[in-house]
Every structure is written in structure tokens, then in C-alpha cells.
Design a protein around this motif. Structure first.
Motif: not given
Length: 64
Positions: A57-59, A62, A52, A48-49
Motif C-alpha cells: 500500500w502506498l499513501s 506517494q 505499508v 495499513r501499517k
């Protein structure tokens, strides 16, 4: 550098596989695919890190 840090080449390989084969998956499924099909063991939070940082990948906040 930390002893448990991944080498940059391994990170690049994982992101390349995700970009080419699994661009529409989130970090959890991408981790499962890397582990199951590509024998690349890495934690979900690490993927995930990386996603991002690379803009894959966006939270949820976001994406709104």
C-alpha cells in the motif's frame, strides 16, 4: 515487548491472505474481509501499517 503486540505468525498470516485473495483492496476493505471471512479481528490502522511495511500500500501522496 508490548502486551498488545500481535505475534509475527498472525501478521504473516494476515499479509498472506491479503496478498493471495485481496491484492487490489485498500486497508479498510482488507480489514473488513479479514474480519468477516477469516475471523481475524485487527484494526484498520494496524493493517495499513503492515501493508505499508510490506510494500502493498502506498499513501495517496506517494501514488502520484
Amino acid at each position: 515487548s508490548p502486551n498488545n503486540q500481535f505475534h509475527a505468525a498472525k501478521r504473516d498470516y494476515a499479509l498472506k491472505v491479503i496478498k493471495q485473495q485481496y491484492p487490489d483492496l485498500g486497508p479498510t476493505l482488507a480489514t473488513e474481509m479479514l474480519t468477516g471471512h477469516h475471523v481475524f479481528k485487527v484494526l484498520r490502522e494496524t493493517v495499513r501499517k503492515w501493508m505499508v511495511e510490506d510494500g502493498l500500500w502506498l499513501s495517496r501522496k506517494q501514488r502520484r
